[in-house]
Design a protein around this motif. Sequence first.
Motif, mmCIF file in Angstrom:
data_model
loop_
_atom_site.group_PDB
_atom_site.id
_atom_site.type_symbol
_atom_site.label_atom_id
_atom_site.label_comp_id
_atom_site.label_asym_id
_atom_site.label_seq_id
_atom_site.Cartn_x
_atom_site.Cartn_y
_atom_site.Cartn_z
ATOM 1 N N UNK A 122 0.833 -1.216 0.000
ATOM 2 C CA UNK A 122 0.000 0.000 0.000
ATOM 3 C C UNK A 122 0.864 1.261 0.000
ATOM 4 N N UNK A 123 1.947 1.266 0.763
ATOM 5 C CA UNK A 123 2.835 2.432 0.820
ATOM 6 C C UNK A 123 3.461 2.708 -0.534
ATOM 7 N N UNK A 124 3.899 1.666 -1.215
ATOM 8 C CA UNK A 124 4.499 1.837 -2.548
ATOM 9 C C UNK A 124 3.463 2.273 -3.573
ATOM 10 N N UNK A 125 2.255 1.767 -3.451
ATOM 11 C CA UNK A 125 1.195 2.184 -4.360
ATOM 12 C C UNK A 125 0.857 3.660 -4.168
ATOM 13 N N UNK A 126 0.856 4.121 -2.920
ATOM 14 C CA UNK A 126 0.605 5.529 -2.651
ATOM 15 C C UNK A 126 1.740 6.391 -3.180
ATOM 16 N N UNK A 127 2.990 5.875 -3.086
ATOM 17 C CA UNK A 127 4.129 6.615 -3.632
ATOM 18 C C UNK A 127 4.010 6.760 -5.142
ATOM 19 N N UNK A 128 3.541 5.705 -5.815
ATOM 20 C CA UNK A 128 3.334 5.772 -7.262
ATOM 21 C C UNK A 128 2.248 6.785 -7.605
ATOM 22 N N UNK A 129 1.166 6.771 -6.827
ATOM 23 C CA UNK A 129 0.083 7.729 -7.067
ATOM 24 C C UNK A 129 0.576 9.160 -6.917
ATOM 25 N N UNK A 130 1.396 9.392 -5.894
ATOM 26 C CA UNK A 130 1.954 10.725 -5.675
ATOM 27 C C UNK A 130 2.914 11.105 -6.802
ATOM 28 N N UNK A 155 14.002 10.690 -14.031
ATOM 29 C CA UNK A 155 13.712 10.437 -12.618
ATOM 30 C C UNK A 155 12.397 9.681 -12.455
ATOM 31 N N UNK A 156 11.383 10.164 -13.192
ATOM 32 C CA UNK A 156 10.067 9.506 -13.108
ATOM 33 C C UNK A 156 10.155 8.046 -13.561
ATOM 34 N N UNK A 157 10.834 7.829 -14.677
ATOM 35 C CA UNK A 157 10.955 6.472 -15.220
ATOM 36 C C UNK A 157 11.693 5.558 -14.261
ATOM 37 N N UNK A 158 12.803 6.053 -13.711
ATOM 38 C CA UNK A 158 13.603 5.253 -12.784
ATOM 39 C C UNK A 158 12.841 4.937 -11.499
ATOM 40 N N UNK A 159 12.236 5.975 -10.934
ATOM 41 C CA UNK A 159 11.516 5.790 -9.665
ATOM 42 C C UNK A 159 10.280 4.938 -9.854
ATOM 43 N N UNK A 160 9.589 5.164 -10.982
ATOM 44 C CA UNK A 160 8.366 4.364 -11.246
ATOM 45 C C UNK A 160 8.711 2.898 -11.407
ATOM 46 N N UNK A 161 9.784 2.606 -12.128
ATOM 47 C CA UNK A 161 10.224 1.219 -12.334
ATOM 48 C C UNK A 161 10.631 0.585 -11.011
ATOM 49 N N UNK A 162 11.342 1.339 -10.180
ATOM 50 C CA UNK A 162 11.772 0.823 -8.871
ATOM 51 C C UNK A 162 10.581 0.469 -7.996
ATOM 52 N N UNK A 163 9.597 1.338 -7.958
ATOM 53 C CA UNK A 163 8.411 1.093 -7.130
ATOM 54 C C UNK A 163 7.607 -0.085 -7.663
#
Length: 255
Positions: A122-130, A155-163
């Motif tokens: 849930x925390x990672x999903x909220x991070x993706x939503x943000x 940054x978005x691509x890297x962080x989104x892939x990581x999450x």
Amino acid sequence: MKKLTLILFLLPLFNWAQKPIFTTAKVKAATVYFNAAELSQNTAVNLPAGTSEIVVKNVADYLNENTVQIGAPNSVTVLSVQFTQNYISEYEIDEANPAIKKVRDSIIWTEKEIKKVKIDIYSNQQAIALLDANQTVGGTNTGLNVTELMKMVDFYKSKRTQLDNTIMVLEENQNKLTNKLNNLKSKLEINTQKEEKNSKGKLIIQVMNEAAGLVNLDINYITNNASWSPFYDLRADNISTPINMIYKAQVVHYT
């Protein structure tokens, strides 16, 4: 005065309504006769003060109820003893059984781990939503130059892939834990059925205890589902030497 009398009359009923205490008796000794056996068992029970119903498991499936003797400390008064093969209770079986306790502890631990994984997902999903929301805001900002826009995209691509990868790993772990939980629950059901099957006979003992504490009970009774018969083993080196006769006992029991 009438109200007080009614309350005093109902108090014993509330005492008897408490949850029965389950315990498993251990065999100390067995004396086998030609057509019966005397079994000596003991068990230790934590009793509260007042009246209690003790359900003793692991006794013989068939026994002579009139021969049952219960040895208890002076602080404990045995009110009644009953033998049954069809004990039905709304309460759970003996939790002191090591196999059952081990599985139940594992179930509790696994359920906690599943909750932790769900929180992480849930925390990672909220991070993706943000992150998605910020990307949308950034994309509408016409003041960004090409370099800043490329940095934001990277940054978005890297962080989104990581999450996303983190969520995928967490979901795999959740599936493993869920499968483990289902297996543990099945194992608990099997152990419970085995416990009931192996403990068909039960003694139901009603006692009055003066003070709460650990109480040792000695249980003795006669069961007719055991017997022994003599037989002999004859040995000789040759026909001119004495015969050695060994006296043996063939013991059978279905206790």
